[in-house]
Write a protein that holds these residues in place. Structure first.
Motif, PDB file in Angstrom:
ATOM      1  N   TRP A  30       0.831  -1.207   0.000  1.00  0.00           N
ATOM      2  CA  TRP A  30       0.000   0.000   0.000  1.00  0.00           C
ATOM      3  C   TRP A  30       0.866   1.259   0.000  1.00  0.00           C
ATOM      4  O   TRP A  30       0.582   2.220  -0.708  1.00  0.00           O
ATOM      5  N   THR A  31       1.926   1.247   0.796  1.00  0.00           N
ATOM      6  CA  THR A  31       2.815   2.408   0.867  1.00  0.00           C
ATOM      7  C   THR A  31       3.489   2.663  -0.476  1.00  0.00           C
ATOM      8  O   THR A  31       3.579   3.811  -0.925  1.00  0.00           O
TER       9      THR A  31
ATOM     10  N   ASN B 104       1.038   4.176  -2.927  1.00  0.00           N
ATOM     11  CA  ASN B 104       0.590   5.527  -2.590  1.00  0.00           C
ATOM     12  C   ASN B 104       1.743   6.465  -2.244  1.00  0.00           C
ATOM     13  O   ASN B 104       1.516   7.502  -1.622  1.00  0.00           O
ATOM     14  N   TRP B 105       2.942   6.106  -2.626  1.00  0.00           N
ATOM     15  CA  TRP B 105       4.117   6.876  -2.225  1.00  0.00           C
ATOM     16  C   TRP B 105       4.038   8.333  -2.666  1.00  0.00           C
ATOM     17  O   TRP B 105       4.303   9.245  -1.879  1.00  0.00           O
TER      18      TRP B 105
ATOM     19  N   LEU C  84       1.512  10.195  -0.619  1.00  0.00           N
ATOM     20  CA  LEU C  84       1.948  10.388   0.765  1.00  0.00           C
ATOM     21  C   LEU C  84       2.985  11.504   0.883  1.00  0.00           C
ATOM     22  O   LEU C  84       3.090  12.146   1.921  1.00  0.00           O
TER      23      LEU C  84
ATOM     24  N   THR D  65      -4.018  12.193   5.266  1.00  0.00           N
ATOM     25  CA  THR D  65      -2.928  11.259   4.987  1.00  0.00           C
ATOM     26  C   THR D  65      -2.624  10.403   6.213  1.00  0.00           C
ATOM     27  O   THR D  65      -2.423   9.191   6.101  1.00  0.00           O
TER      28      THR D  65
ATOM     29  N   LEU E 194      -2.954   6.400   6.541  1.00  0.00           N
ATOM     30  CA  LEU E 194      -1.788   5.646   6.990  1.00  0.00           C
ATOM     31  C   LEU E 194      -2.151   4.756   8.180  1.00  0.00           C
ATOM     32  O   LEU E 194      -1.770   3.584   8.233  1.00  0.00           O
TER      33      LEU E 194
END
Length: 124
Positions: free
Chosen positions: A65-66, A69-70, A73, A83, A87
């Motif tokens: 996911w990170t 969506n980097w 973010l 955000t 998170l």
């Protein structure tokens, strides 16, 4: 190798065996309790495996996911509270798995201390 009968061992463990149970419980919660002849070790091991599975599965999901969506973010224009909420929603189950593992370690530690005190009481 002879294993103690669970909860039926009238003999107190030696100090060396009690220390072995303690260190084993710190590495793999529940295994040292089983070595010390405590049935509760089965439940501690089950909790440990559930916690490790949750941490790995949801942790990998969080990493994916990170990475997906980097850019979002790192956006300086976006709302930081939104955000942070996203998170939190992505990482909460991995953190729950870590918390369960800590609970398993603490439970196993209390069992180990009980085994240690039993060994000290019956020491010659």
């Amino acid at each position: 190798m002879k294993f103690p009968q669970l909860d039926k061992n009238p003999d107190a463990p030696s100090r060396a065996n009690a220390w072995a149970c303690l260190t084993t419980n710190l590495v793999m919660p529940g295994a040292g309790s089983l070595m010390g002849g405590r049935r509760v070790g089965f439940f501690q091991l089950a909790l440990t495996f559930v916690a490790l599975a949750m941490t790995v599965l949801f942790g990998l999901r969080f990493i994916v996911w990170t990475l997906q969506n980097w850019s979002r973010l790192q956006d300086p224009v976006g709302d930081p509270l939104d955000t942070l909420l996203e998170l939190w929603l992505a990482v909460r189950w991995a953190l729950a798995g870590m918390g369960l593992f800590v609970a398993a370690v603490m439970w196993a530690l209390t069992t180990s201390l009980s085994i240690m005190s039993r060994a000290k009481k019956h020491q010659p």
